[in-house]
Design a protein around this motif. Structure first.
Motif, PDB file in Angstrom:
ATOM      1  N   GLY B  19       0.881  -1.187   0.083  1.00  0.00           N
ATOM      2  CA  GLY B  19       0.046   0.244   0.041  1.00  0.00           C
ATOM      3  C   GLY B  19       1.149   1.328   0.101  1.00  0.00           C
ATOM      4  O   GLY B  19       0.541   2.272  -0.848  1.00  0.00           O
ATOM      5  N   LEU B  20       1.836   1.282   0.896  1.00  0.00           N
ATOM      6  CA  LEU B  20       2.915   2.419   1.151  1.00  0.00           C
ATOM      7  C   LEU B  20       3.463   2.730  -0.590  1.00  0.00           C
ATOM      8  O   LEU B  20       3.491   3.740  -0.818  1.00  0.00           O
ATOM      9  N   ALA B  21       4.054   1.627  -1.052  1.00  0.00           N
ATOM     10  CA  ALA B  21       4.804   1.823  -2.341  1.00  0.00           C
ATOM     11  C   ALA B  21       3.770   2.218  -3.175  1.00  0.00           C
ATOM     12  O   ALA B  21       4.270   3.305  -3.997  1.00  0.00           O
ATOM     13  N   ILE B  22       2.472   2.042  -3.355  1.00  0.00           N
ATOM     14  CA  ILE B  22       1.431   2.497  -4.199  1.00  0.00           C
ATOM     15  C   ILE B  22       1.351   3.932  -4.006  1.00  0.00           C
ATOM     16  O   ILE B  22       1.345   4.762  -5.158  1.00  0.00           O
ATOM     17  N   VAL B  23       1.375   4.406  -3.057  1.00  0.00           N
ATOM     18  CA  VAL B  23       1.398   5.829  -2.417  1.00  0.00           C
ATOM     19  C   VAL B  23       2.231   6.469  -2.716  1.00  0.00           C
ATOM     20  O   VAL B  23       2.479   7.582  -3.401  1.00  0.00           O
ATOM     21  N   VAL B  24       3.685   6.006  -2.393  1.00  0.00           N
ATOM     22  CA  VAL B  24       4.825   6.771  -2.671  1.00  0.00           C
ATOM     23  C   VAL B  24       5.435   6.765  -3.955  1.00  0.00           C
ATOM     24  O   VAL B  24       6.026   7.699  -4.277  1.00  0.00           O
ATOM     25  N   PHE B  25       5.270   5.847  -4.625  1.00  0.00           N
ATOM     26  CA  PHE B  25       5.962   5.728  -5.967  1.00  0.00           C
ATOM     27  C   PHE B  25       5.730   7.131  -6.847  1.00  0.00           C
ATOM     28  O   PHE B  25       6.574   7.525  -7.349  1.00  0.00           O
ATOM     29  N   PRO B  26       4.409   7.602  -7.026  1.00  0.00           N
ATOM     30  CA  PRO B  26       4.353   8.673  -7.742  1.00  0.00           C
ATOM     31  C   PRO B  26       5.090   9.863  -7.251  1.00  0.00           C
ATOM     32  O   PRO B  26       5.754  10.842  -8.169  1.00  0.00           O
ATOM     33  N   VAL B  27       5.151   9.929  -6.009  1.00  0.00           N
ATOM     34  CA  VAL B  27       5.619  11.041  -5.404  1.00  0.00           C
ATOM     35  C   VAL B  27       7.263  10.897  -5.818  1.00  0.00           C
ATOM     36  O   VAL B  27       7.894  11.795  -5.991  1.00  0.00           O
ATOM     37  N   TRP B  28       7.809   9.635  -5.816  1.00  0.00           N
ATOM     38  CA  TRP B  28       9.352   9.470  -6.041  1.00  0.00           C
ATOM     39  C   TRP B  28       9.509   9.687  -7.485  1.00  0.00           C
ATOM     40  O   TRP B  28      10.429  10.534  -7.658  1.00  0.00           O
ATOM     41  N   VAL B  29       8.644   9.511  -8.372  1.00  0.00           N
ATOM     42  CA  VAL B  29       8.876   9.817  -9.756  1.00  0.00           C
ATOM     43  C   VAL B  29       8.979  11.175  -9.936  1.00  0.00           C
ATOM     44  O   VAL B  29       9.859  11.659 -10.606  1.00  0.00           O
ATOM     45  N   ALA B  30       7.959  11.777  -9.129  1.00  0.00           N
ATOM     46  CA  ALA B  30       7.971  13.325  -9.324  1.00  0.00           C
ATOM     47  C   ALA B  30       9.410  13.955  -8.912  1.00  0.00           C
ATOM     48  O   ALA B  30       9.948  14.883  -9.530  1.00  0.00           O
ATOM     49  N   PHE B  31      10.018  13.403  -7.735  1.00  0.00           N
ATOM     50  CA  PHE B  31      11.060  13.771  -7.204  1.00  0.00           C
ATOM     51  C   PHE B  31      12.453  13.535  -8.143  1.00  0.00           C
ATOM     52  O   PHE B  31      13.110  14.579  -8.415  1.00  0.00           O
ATOM     53  N   VAL B  32      12.260  12.505  -8.789  1.00  0.00           N
ATOM     54  CA  VAL B  32      13.219  12.048  -9.702  1.00  0.00           C
ATOM     55  C   VAL B  32      13.342  12.941 -10.974  1.00  0.00           C
ATOM     56  O   VAL B  32      14.329  13.392 -11.445  1.00  0.00           O
ATOM     57  N   ALA B  33      12.074  13.149 -11.364  1.00  0.00           N
ATOM     58  CA  ALA B  33      11.888  14.227 -12.636  1.00  0.00           C
ATOM     59  C   ALA B  33      12.367  15.307 -12.294  1.00  0.00           C
ATOM     60  O   ALA B  33      12.976  16.012 -13.188  1.00  0.00           O
ATOM     61  N   SER B  34      12.423  15.803 -10.986  1.00  0.00           N
ATOM     62  CA  SER B  34      12.871  17.143 -10.716  1.00  0.00           C
ATOM     63  C   SER B  34      14.440  17.460 -10.770  1.00  0.00           C
ATOM     64  O   SER B  34      14.911  18.502 -10.315  1.00  0.00           O
ATOM     65  N   THR B  35      15.082  16.210 -10.914  1.00  0.00           N
ATOM     66  CA  THR B  35      16.494  16.444 -10.657  1.00  0.00           C
ATOM     67  C   THR B  35      17.113  16.100 -11.904  1.00  0.00           C
ATOM     68  O   THR B  35      18.357  15.518 -12.130  1.00  0.00           O
ATOM     69  N   TYR B  36      16.474  16.106 -13.319  1.00  0.00           N
ATOM     70  CA  TYR B  36      17.046  15.962 -14.527  1.00  0.00           C
ATOM     71  C   TYR B  36      16.878  17.202 -15.204  1.00  0.00           C
ATOM     72  O   TYR B  36      16.224  18.202 -15.157  1.00  0.00           O
ATOM     73  N   ASP B  37      17.567  17.224 -16.367  1.00  0.00           N
ATOM     74  CA  ASP B  37      17.628  18.272 -17.279  1.00  0.00           C
ATOM     75  C   ASP B  37      16.331  18.166 -18.249  1.00  0.00           C
ATOM     76  O   ASP B  37      15.738  17.076 -18.309  1.00  0.00           O
ATOM     77  N   PRO B  38      15.898  19.270 -18.892  1.00  0.00           N
ATOM     78  CA  PRO B  38      14.710  19.024 -19.754  1.00  0.00           C
ATOM     79  C   PRO B  38      14.676  17.855 -20.498  1.00  0.00           C
ATOM     80  O   PRO B  38      13.814  17.275 -20.663  1.00  0.00           O
ATOM     81  N   LYS B  39      15.723  17.698 -21.268  1.00  0.00           N
ATOM     82  CA  LYS B  39      15.608  16.575 -22.400  1.00  0.00           C
ATOM     83  C   LYS B  39      15.524  15.094 -22.006  1.00  0.00           C
ATOM     84  O   LYS B  39      14.826  14.373 -22.538  1.00  0.00           O
TER      85      LYS B  39
END
Lengths: 360, 282
Positions: B19-39
């Protein structure tokens, strides 16, 4: 200190229910009055009207020389102790006691002095910094009384203050309330449905029934000479035995044929003979005795209560059980037939129609 | 529970972790996405480990803003959201506690009617009454202002109802004792009711703050001036940017920032809330 007088006070609720039907009482300065009666008799309503928490539909209430019908509770110079104590849960004991004084604008050192003094009298000095929820029932009760004392009011009003305590604590607090009232000499009105509490505390008892006063008198007066069958049944435990009798030729006759002189001026056909359980004696030989009324009873059950026992039984012509108080050592078994005697000067005679007392 | 069944423990933990993984995964993806360059985000493969652009990205959104997306700097939008959420939460609590006080403790003609009128507004959320509400707000000249953002949302039937229920559980003798102690209605309200309602207020604040923070439709309609944009509508504007690809790294960084205040409110107020639940003061 003040007198309180109620003059034909009535309370009619919005739905047309008349809770108090014209009650008049004069309470002397320093007197301890107990309002007693079954639930729904209007005793609490009456007390709340004196406190100013209920509006008065009709009549007049005076505290001291002042008519207080339209005076706010805070300005009536009274203090009230509630059944559930109604302590402010978020305030410390100290602030609970001080709150009313603060609102009156008393100076800080005066408040402090009075709170400390009340705490000393009630022995709650150690709890002043605690919250009410950290206190036991008895301690909360003391705090509630402390809140009344610090105000130095003209009158204390108690609304069944002991009914939330266990039996042992209730006896202890009862004595304490009595002692406190005697020390302070403050006029007090106390509401209870417990006749034992009423008897032990009161200077005078006011027995209420259906919004009317049945009798006002000292506890012993009320016990010795109940004004009606209602009072007779309510005050005293176990209740007084009531035996129906028929009037004939100026005498009252029991079902058994046994008779006694009717009180002067009694004209009706039916009456009730009242006799308290302790006034009935078990008479072993069953001999006739001119000074006593005798009854035959068939034992149904025996209730030992320790110091004494109560024997319940049937008497011919009586609907309810007749109860007799006997010494604890006496042994009776169910089904036994007993001869009972009651001294004639211990008998009460009531009108069967309206319940009023007939003999002096 | 004082049971010792290893399998039960294992399964219940497994369920919790999934259950926790389901909730946390999108947040994690959002965090990861915020640490890359646009391309990197547009290459078609979404990375699952953080990149190296963390500081650049956050520096950019905080200080420069995203002018091409038509959104003001995130800092300003955060402030706007904060003002709106606080004003809504505090305003709702203040108004509803006062109306509940009136309904419970005063007998006035139309009291029951007043209560039911408030209660019925539960059926009329902002979305349903949006046109008339906008009309009134515009008529009062409140468009593009903090008052316009908050006032139409400030009445709360739910909170009024909660406070009413709470007040009704307070024994009547307490108000009578206060009356005998010489406390008038306002004094009773301030000295007795407010302190007793503290934990209820904390609980409501958590819910109402998040409600205010998440408002989207109303701010979108009532503001046209960029300086009043809230963060939730800001994110939406970034996503639907015309004539170019959405800048996911910036959007995700903003999303994460937008999550922080509600999380903080929950974390800090929850403590008060639970403390209130444990120490009942009645």
């Amino acid at each position: 200190m003040a007198t309180i007088s109620l003059d034909k006070v009535r309370k009619v609720y919005a739905g047309g229910v008349e809770a108090v039907k014209g009650v008049s009482i004069d309470i002397a300065d320093g007197e301890f009055i107990v309002l007693v009666g079954p639930s729904g008799c209007g005793k609490s309503t009456l007390l709340r009207m004196i406190a100013g928490l209920e509006e008065i539909s009709d009549g007049e209430i005076r505290i001291g020389d002042r008519v207080v019908n339209r005076v706010e509770p805070a300005d009536r110079d009274i203090a009230m102790v509630f059944q559930n104590y109604a302590l402010y849960p978020h305030m410390t004991v100290y602030n609970n006691l001080a709150y009313g004084l603060k609102n009156r604008g008393e100076p800080k050192d005066e408040i402090d002095k009075r709170v400390k003094e009340a705490a000393r009298i009630l022995e709650i000095g150690d709890f002043l910094d605690r919250k009410p929820r950290q206190l036991s029932g008895g301690q909360r009760q003391r705090v509630a009384m402390g809140r009344a004392i610090v105000r130095k009011p003209a009158a204390f009003l108690f609304d069944e203050p002991l009914s939330n305590l266990d039996a042992k604590l209730r006896v202890q607090m009862r004595i304490e309330i009595k002692r406190l009232q005697e020390t302070l000499g403050t006029t007090s009105v106390y509401v209870t449905h417990d006749q034992l509490e009423a008897m032990t505390l009161a200077h005078r008892l006011v027995v209420l029934n259906h919004g009317r006063i049945e009798q006002i008198g000292t506890p012993l007066e009320v016990y010795e000479k109940p004004a009606s069958t209602f009072v007779a049944g309510f005050i005293g435990s176990p209740a007084m035995n009531l035996i129906p009798v028929k009037a004939k030729d100026g005498r009252l006759h029991l079902e058994s044929g046994e008779g006694l002189d009717a009180p002067d001026g009694f004209g009706a056909e039916h009456a009730l003979l009242g006799v308290r359980p302790e006034d009935l004696q078990v008479d072993a030989d069953g001999a006739e005795n001119a000074d006593a009324l005798s009854l035959r009873m068939k034992v149904i059950a025996v209730e030992p209560v320790g110091a004494e026992s109560y024997v319940h039984g049937r008497v011919a012509g009586v609907v309810d059980d007749v109860v007799v108080r006997v010494p604890a050592k006496a042994e009776f078994s169910a089904g036994a037939e007993l001869n009972l005697k009651a001294s004639r000067d211990r008998l009460h005679v009531f009108d069967a129609a309206n319940g009023g007392r007939l003999n002096g | 529970m004082v049971e010792n069944r290893p399998w039960l423990t294992f399964i219940s933990h497994l369920v919790l972790i999934i259950g926790l993984a389901i909730v946390v995964f999108p947040v994690w993806v959002a965090f990861v996405a915020s640490t890359y360059d646009p391309k990197s985000m547009l290459s078609g493969v979404v990375p699952l480990t953080p990149g190296d652009q963390f500081f650049q990205n956050y520096y950019q959104i905080f200080v420069e803003g995203l002018s091409s997306a038509g959104a003001p700097p995130v800092g300003l939008m955060m402030v706007n959201s904060m003002v709106m959420a606080m004003a809504i939460a505090i305003g709702k609590i203040a108004i509803s506690i006062i109306s509940a006080f009136a309904i419970v403790y005063f007998k006035f003609p139309g009291r029951v009617l007043a209560f039911w009128t408030i209660f019925i507004t539960l059926m009329l959320p902002v979305e349903v009454r949006i046109l008339p509400t906008f009309e009134v707000t515009a008529g009062l000249g409140l468009l593009n202002s903090y008052s316009g953002l908050t006032l139409p949302l400030i009445a709360s039937a739910t909170a009024t109802f909660l406070f009413r229920q709470f007040f009704m559980t307070i024994p009547e003798e307490l108000s009578e004792a206060a009356r005998i102690d010489g406390a008038g209605p306002l004094k009773f309200f301030r000295d007795i009711l407010l302190p007793l309602s503290r934990t209820n207020m904390a609980g409501l604040f958590v819910i109402l703050f998040i409600y205010g923070w998440n408002q989207y439709l109303w701010p979108l309609i009532v503001t046209t001036d960029e300086s009043y944009y809230t963060i939730v509508m800001g994110i939406q504007r970034m996503v639907t940017v015309p004539d170019s690809e959405p800048l996911w790294h910036v959007i995700m960084a903003t999303v994460l920032l937008a999550m922080i205040p509600p999380v903080l409110v929950v974390v800090f107020m929850q403590r008060l809330f639970i403390k209130g639940l444990v120490e009942t003061e009645k």
